[in-house]
Design an enzyme around this catalytic site. Sequence first.
Site, PDB file in Angstrom:
ATOM      1  N   HIS A 169       5.745  52.151  88.649  1.00 34.89           N
ATOM      2  CA  HIS A 169       5.357  51.408  89.859  1.00 34.89           C
ATOM      3  C   HIS A 169       4.421  52.222  90.740  1.00 34.89           C
ATOM      4  O   HIS A 169       4.206  53.415  90.549  1.00 34.89           O
ATOM      5  CB  HIS A 169       6.603  50.995  90.643  1.00 34.89           C
ATOM      6  N   CYS A 185      12.265  56.798  88.479  1.00 33.49           N
ATOM      7  CA  CYS A 185      11.147  55.973  88.050  1.00 33.49           C
ATOM      8  C   CYS A 185       9.876  56.795  87.917  1.00 33.49           C
ATOM      9  O   CYS A 185       9.783  57.925  88.368  1.00 33.49           O
ATOM     10  CB  CYS A 185      10.918  54.841  89.046  1.00 33.49           C
TER      11      CYS A 185
END
Length: 216
Positions: A169, A185
Amino acid sequence: MIRRLLLGALLSASLSACQTAQQTSAPIEAPANEYAAWYIGSMPDKPFDVPLVDRRRMDARYAKQTVAYHGPEKPGSIVVDIDERMLYLVQPDKKAIRYGVGVGKQGFSWKGVASIGRKGVWPAWSPTKTMKSIKPDLPDHLQAGLDNPLGARALYLYQGGRDTLFRIHGTNEPWSIGEQVSSGCVRMLNEDIVDLYERVPVGATVYVKRNGRYRV
């Protein structure tokens, strides 16, 4: 206008753990009076323009570039090398588009083989129950925007048809690219995740490796 929004986004630095976090991250913070200096304008996008980073402030190694690639993965695959802090989008003819990334801090980096189960444009974000238990003042939900930890785009990693809760992301902390500070992440500059998002379809294979291996 963009500077005011960016300065406002700095207030959300403590939220910049991705949705997979087991605990909140400890971001490398930029002083408030320098935050806007990281940006040199914006790229048109909907529903928000994407802030463009002044790459002179970053290590040139982490700039998007086409490089030689001799791995066994097929063209169209994504390969994340946690140790290098690099993401490769494999191309034909033994080449790859390489992007610098930020990765999970020690003990929180996931590795394995997954696929892109879905894609999100300016996605919303919600902390996990574990995150809320560690930091109760986190909001229950954040709508899309410049202060959202998932940034302009998100690629959701799935295994066996199930969401792993790990994402590739965007980030509103460009100084964290090349660092090992997230809660698991893979984070990219917003302009880079927009570029990657347009190049990969749902179903693309993602290999996340550490110490040269992606097999758990």
